[in-house]
Design a protein around this motif. Structure first.
Motif, PDB file in Angstrom:
ATOM      1  N   LYS A  82       8.961  -3.324   0.912  1.00  0.00           N
ATOM      2  CA  LYS A  82       8.231  -4.556   0.614  1.00  0.00           C
ATOM      3  C   LYS A  82       7.197  -4.368  -0.509  1.00  0.00           C
ATOM      4  O   LYS A  82       6.962  -5.276  -1.302  1.00  0.00           O
ATOM      5  CB  LYS A  82       7.528  -5.040   1.882  1.00  0.00           C
ATOM      6  N   PHE A  83       6.574  -3.182  -0.567  1.00  0.00           N
ATOM      7  CA  PHE A  83       5.495  -2.928  -1.532  1.00  0.00           C
ATOM      8  C   PHE A  83       5.763  -1.656  -2.356  1.00  0.00           C
ATOM      9  O   PHE A  83       4.962  -0.721  -2.347  1.00  0.00           O
ATOM     10  CB  PHE A  83       4.155  -2.765  -0.796  1.00  0.00           C
ATOM     11  N   ASP A 130       2.773  -0.997  -4.775  1.00  0.00           N
ATOM     12  CA  ASP A 130       1.428  -1.319  -4.296  1.00  0.00           C
ATOM     13  C   ASP A 130       1.058  -0.408  -3.129  1.00  0.00           C
ATOM     14  O   ASP A 130       1.216  -0.766  -1.970  1.00  0.00           O
ATOM     15  CB  ASP A 130       1.379  -2.800  -3.887  1.00  0.00           C
ATOM     16  N   ALA A 143      -1.315  -1.916  -0.472  1.00  0.00           N
ATOM     17  CA  ALA A 143      -0.681  -2.823   0.488  1.00  0.00           C
ATOM     18  C   ALA A 143       0.138  -2.029   1.506  1.00  0.00           C
ATOM     19  O   ALA A 143       0.158  -2.371   2.693  1.00  0.00           O
ATOM     20  CB  ALA A 143       0.206  -3.832  -0.228  1.00  0.00           C
ATOM     21  N   TYR A 144       0.797  -0.986   1.057  1.00  0.00           N
ATOM     22  CA  TYR A 144       1.560  -0.116   1.955  1.00  0.00           C
ATOM     23  C   TYR A 144       0.627   0.508   3.002  1.00  0.00           C
ATOM     24  O   TYR A 144       0.888   0.434   4.204  1.00  0.00           O
ATOM     25  CB  TYR A 144       2.263   0.982   1.140  1.00  0.00           C
TER      26      TYR A 144
END
Length: 176
Positions: A143-144, A147, A150-151
């Motif tokens: 998903k990230f 980033d 965010a992870y």
């Protein structure tokens, strides 16, 4: 600088990489070193992880580690000092973009030692928790991928809950 978030299936080679890194650290820390441990996700068989070896070194005198900053840098480590955790010294081997190893050095009285060991050992003996964590890490990396914040944020609640369970379990299982 963008650090790609790459999570790989467990690789038994991570043990060999840890052993080589631990040997480097034994030489650099010399008589100040009391213990050295493979921690983090690469230390848990079967767990998917970012392919970065996490190592925890326990020393007699944490302030003496600061005197070795230039020595660490000459050996290929980036030296970050405490880096958001009081009483820790944090080093990275590799580059800021492509880390090979992360070294967490604590003085013998640090409560963070138990926290790291409890987390690792809990996941080693609770495969269902390890599988759940592995799945979360993999999905967050997908998903990230660009980033890292965010992870890390996406797994922080799970990690905090797991740490609490692990510490309770650790107190009840002193053989670990």
């Amino acid at each position: 600088m963008v650090r790609r978030v790459i999570v790989e299936k467990y690789n038994p080679r991570w043990i060999t990489l840890y052993e080589a890194e631990a040997e480097r650290l034994r030489k650099l820390l010399s008589d100040n070193l009391l213990e050295i441990h493979h921690i983090g996700s690469t230390a848990i068989p079967g767990l998917s992880a970012k392919p970065i070896i996490d190592i925890m070194s326990v020393v007699r005198d944490i302030l003496a580690v600061d005197l070795l900053q230039k020595t660490f840098e000459q050996a290929g480590y980036l030296y970050f000092g405490e880096y958001d955790i009081p009483g820790r010294r944090f080093l990275v081997r590799g580059t800021a973009e492509m880390r090979l190893a992360q070294v967490h050095i604590f003085g013998i009285s640090s409560p963070d030692i138990k926290r790291h060991l409890a987390f690792r050992d809990y996941l080693r003996v609770h495969p269902e928790a390890a599988a759940e964590y592995s799945s979360l890490k993999t999905s967050l990396a997908e998903k990230f991928p660009l980033d890292i914040d965010a992870y890390i944020g996406g797994k922080s609640g799970f990690v905090k809950d797991l740490e609490a369970k692990a510490l309770k379990w650790y107190r009840q299982n002193p053989q670990y």
